[in-house]
Design an enzyme around this catalytic site. Structure first.
Site, mmCIF file in Angstrom:
data_model
loop_
_atom_site.group_PDB
_atom_site.id
_atom_site.type_symbol
_atom_site.label_atom_id
_atom_site.label_comp_id
_atom_site.label_asym_id
_atom_site.label_seq_id
_atom_site.Cartn_x
_atom_site.Cartn_y
_atom_site.Cartn_z
ATOM 1 N N HIS A 60 0.829 -1.213 0.000
ATOM 2 C CA HIS A 60 0.000 0.000 0.000
ATOM 3 C C HIS A 60 0.861 1.259 0.000
ATOM 4 O O HIS A 60 2.028 1.253 0.385
ATOM 5 C CB HIS A 60 -0.915 0.015 1.232
ATOM 6 C CG HIS A 60 -0.160 -0.021 2.526
ATOM 7 N ND1 HIS A 60 0.399 1.110 3.090
ATOM 8 C CD2 HIS A 60 0.145 -1.039 3.357
ATOM 9 C CE1 HIS A 60 1.006 0.793 4.211
ATOM 10 N NE2 HIS A 60 0.870 -0.520 4.397
ATOM 11 N N SER B 251 0.668 5.521 4.541
ATOM 12 C CA SER B 251 -0.542 5.702 5.339
ATOM 13 C C SER B 251 -0.297 6.725 6.448
ATOM 14 O O SER B 251 0.847 7.111 6.727
ATOM 15 C CB SER B 251 -0.961 4.365 5.966
ATOM 16 O OG SER B 251 -0.011 3.983 6.940
ATOM 17 N N GLU C 244 -1.897 -7.460 6.799
ATOM 18 C CA GLU C 244 -0.616 -7.376 7.489
ATOM 19 C C GLU C 244 -0.611 -8.336 8.672
ATOM 20 O O GLU C 244 -1.672 -8.822 9.109
ATOM 21 C CB GLU C 244 -0.394 -5.925 7.957
ATOM 22 C CG GLU C 244 0.917 -5.658 8.677
ATOM 23 C CD GLU C 244 2.145 -5.992 7.847
ATOM 24 O OE1 GLU C 244 2.499 -7.199 7.792
ATOM 25 O OE2 GLU C 244 2.756 -5.071 7.278
#
Length: 198
Positions: A16, A19, A93
């Protein structure tokens, strides 16, 4: 004509984008409180989507972890590639239990509620933090998911949007051995790691 029953499946694993908890230096794991993408993370995801769109061979589907930071990354890529998007919790995760939400520079060894630091978990791959899973647990989960996706779509290319831990596990060919550290290689946000499964 290519025989898809004998052709390998190529899995493009994408971590990803950046974040909010990456930026804050907090351990995310599977915490529902870990945030989505930052503006930089969205830009990273868009760049990766553009690079995938320029490839001569195109993926047939995108499967993502259902955690919000992976979901948002996958939505950007799916939109750019005009592909359907599916979610798979097995691509999440590592579940890190009591460590989730703590800052990476916190002195975990002095914290009676934390069994180990993240680094220690990689040195001792069968050790579980309280409320979490071990590296060995994550390895089994991730490789089960990879085999399942490769088997259900043989001879294709798939994008799997996931997290740093699962990308490391996908790149680790053999299951962890008790007492033997697992290398914790760096995985950049929105990077692509491609593996071939037969």
């Amino acid at each position: 004509m290519t025989d898809v029953t004998t052709s390998p499946t190529v899995l493009h694993l994408i971590r990803h984008g950046e974040s909010t908890w990456n930026l804050a230096g907090r351990i995310q794991g599977q915490s529902p409180e870990a945030g989505g993408l930052t503006a930089a993370g969205r830009a990273q995801a868009q760049l990766t989507a553009d690079l995938l769109a320029e490839r001569p061979s195109r993926p047939t589907a995108i499967v993502a972890s259902d955690l919000i930071r992976a979901r948002e990354t996958a939505e950007i890529i799916a939109s750019r590639l005009s592909l359907p998007l599916e979610f798979d919790p097995e691509l999440r995760e590592q579940r890190l239990g009591v460590l989730e939400g703590q800052r990476l520079d916190s002195p975990f060894a002095d914290d009676p509620t934390a069994l180990a630091t993240v680094d220690r978990l990689w040195r001792e791959p069968f050790l579980r933090p309280a409320g979490g899973e071990s590296i060995a647990d994550m390895y089994a989960r991730v490789h089960r998911a990879l085999r399942r996706h490769a088997t259900t779509r043989p001879g294709t290319e798939l994008v799997l949007v996931t997290h740093g831990g699962p990308v490391r596990m996908a790149s680790t060919p053999e299951p962890p051995t008790p007492g033997v550290p697992v290398p914790r290689v760096g995985v950049d946000n929105a990077s692509v790691t491609s593996i071939t499964m037969t």
